[in-house]
Enzyme design. Structure first.
Site, PDB file in Angstrom:
ATOM      1  N   PRO A  90       5.750  97.039 -21.706  1.00 53.99           N
ATOM      2  CA  PRO A  90       7.022  96.329 -21.894  1.00 53.99           C
ATOM      3  C   PRO A  90       8.239  97.248 -21.718  1.00 53.99           C
ATOM      4  O   PRO A  90       9.351  96.756 -21.508  1.00 53.99           O
ATOM      5  CB  PRO A  90       6.946  95.774 -23.319  1.00 53.99           C
ATOM      6  N   GLU A 114      -0.849  98.608 -30.582  1.00 51.71           N
ATOM      7  CA  GLU A 114       0.566  99.014 -30.611  1.00 51.71           C
ATOM      8  C   GLU A 114       0.982  99.797 -29.376  1.00 51.71           C
ATOM      9  O   GLU A 114       2.160  99.976 -29.114  1.00 51.71           O
ATOM     10  CB  GLU A 114       0.851  99.876 -31.856  1.00 51.71           C
ATOM     11  N   ARG A 170      -0.769  86.565  -3.054  1.00 49.10           N
ATOM     12  CA  ARG A 170      -0.294  85.485  -2.182  1.00 49.10           C
ATOM     13  C   ARG A 170       0.521  86.006  -1.000  1.00 49.10           C
ATOM     14  O   ARG A 170       0.737  85.274  -0.041  1.00 49.10           O
ATOM     15  CB  ARG A 170       0.493  84.440  -2.982  1.00 49.10           C
ATOM     16  N   ASP A 217      10.303  81.667   0.403  1.00 49.18           N
ATOM     17  CA  ASP A 217      10.304  81.485  -1.050  1.00 49.18           C
ATOM     18  C   ASP A 217      11.622  81.857  -1.674  1.00 49.18           C
ATOM     19  O   ASP A 217      12.291  82.762  -1.201  1.00 49.18           O
ATOM     20  CB  ASP A 217       9.321  82.463  -1.723  1.00 49.18           C
TER      21      ASP A 217
HETATM   22  N1  ADE Z   1       2.325  94.481 -22.671  1.00 52.36           N
HETATM   23  C1  ADE Z   1       2.943  93.877 -23.707  1.00 52.36           C
HETATM   24  N2  ADE Z   1       4.076  93.296 -23.317  1.00 52.36           N
HETATM   25  C2  ADE Z   1       4.200  93.512 -21.973  1.00 52.36           C
HETATM   26  C3  ADE Z   1       5.170  93.167 -20.993  1.00 52.36           C
HETATM   27  N3  ADE Z   1       6.261  92.460 -21.281  1.00 52.36           N
HETATM   28  N4  ADE Z   1       4.964  93.594 -19.740  1.00 52.36           N
HETATM   29  C4  ADE Z   1       3.876  94.328 -19.436  1.00 52.36           C
HETATM   30  N5  ADE Z   1       2.933  94.672 -20.305  1.00 52.36           N
HETATM   31  C5  ADE Z   1       3.087  94.281 -21.575  1.00 52.36           C
END
Ligand code: ADE
Length: 240
Positions: free
Chosen positions: A91, A118, A155, A170
């Protein structure tokens, strides 16, 4: 053929999304091979432990480095020749977008590393070429993010979409959102198909589509126009 490895504790999660429709057909046609590596098999001890508490204290468990390094070793042993992009689902990574899908679709071998808990021991990053996020929210693991990235990448591979030009028109590939589409009937519940689409004048149709793409992007995603090269006519259209 493109090779994809997914390194995950939940390989069965991939069966649904990869087992249907367009991606399924791409696998059956040998355009792409997707191999799932459960790194639990490289876990430590009788219980195949893959996680541990963080040094320095704090909440939650972290993925240990060894199982992921050993999973990568197993992939490199199986495929010593191919140059690999190793993509960590994170993330805190760079937000995924269409340009990244296009970039990935040019590669010979992609490896997606899916975290859980975590997070992971920082040393895992030394295995990685790209740290990518699906978006600004936290998922329970990297699997859903990897599935989305695999779908968006596969794709784009040659021969995957029936209509070769459909990937180029697209939303996002041109830098604008896609224009509206209509099919029969010409009128439904009082809602009419725009006249211009039915008169067979392709020049006018293209002009209308471009204008609608531009208007839609201006209204919904003005941020996208910052990196789009607007013509003078485009500028006059969105100013009025
Ligand atoms: N793992 C947890 N949240 C994530 C996200 N937003 N993007 C990629 N991997 C993740």
């Amino acid at each position: 053929m493109m090779k994809i490895d997914v390194v995950t504790l939940f390989p069965e999660m991939f069966d649904g999304p990869l087992g249907h429709s367009i991606v399924k057909r791409a696998i059956e046609k040998d355009i792409v091979e997707v191999n799932k590596v459960n790194f639990r098999q490289f876990g430590k001890g009788k219980h195949q432990v893959v996680d541990d508490t963080p040094y320095g204290g704090g909440a939650g468990m972290l993925l240990k480095p060894e199982p992921l390094f050993e999973a990568m070793d197993s992939i490199n042993e199986r495929d010593p020749e191919t140059k690999k992009r190793v993509i960590l689902m994170d993330p805190a990574g760079k937000p995924f977008n269409q340009a990244m899908a296009e970039d990935f679709s040019e590669e010979e071998h992609l490896v997606f590393l899916c975290g859980h808990y975590e997070g992971y021991d920082e040393r895992i990053r030394s295995l990685v070429t790209d740290e990518v996020s699906l978006g600004d929210y936290v998922l329970t693991g990297g699997e859903l993010a990897a599935m989305v990235m695999i779908d968006a990448t596969v794709r784009l591979l040659p021969e995957v979409l029936g209509n070769a030009s459909s990937a180029q028109t697209d939303s996002h590939s041109s830098g604008l959102l896609e224009h509206p589409h209509y099919t029969r009937p010409a009128e439904y519940k009082g809602m009419k198909v725009p006249e211009v689409l039915m008169n067979g004048n392709h020049g006018l149709i293209e002009a209308w589509r471009h204008e609608e793409s531009l208007k839609r992007t201006f209204e919904r995603r003005p941020d996208m126009l910052e990196s789009y090269d607007l013509s003078d006519r485009d500028k006059s259209l969105i100013e009025k």
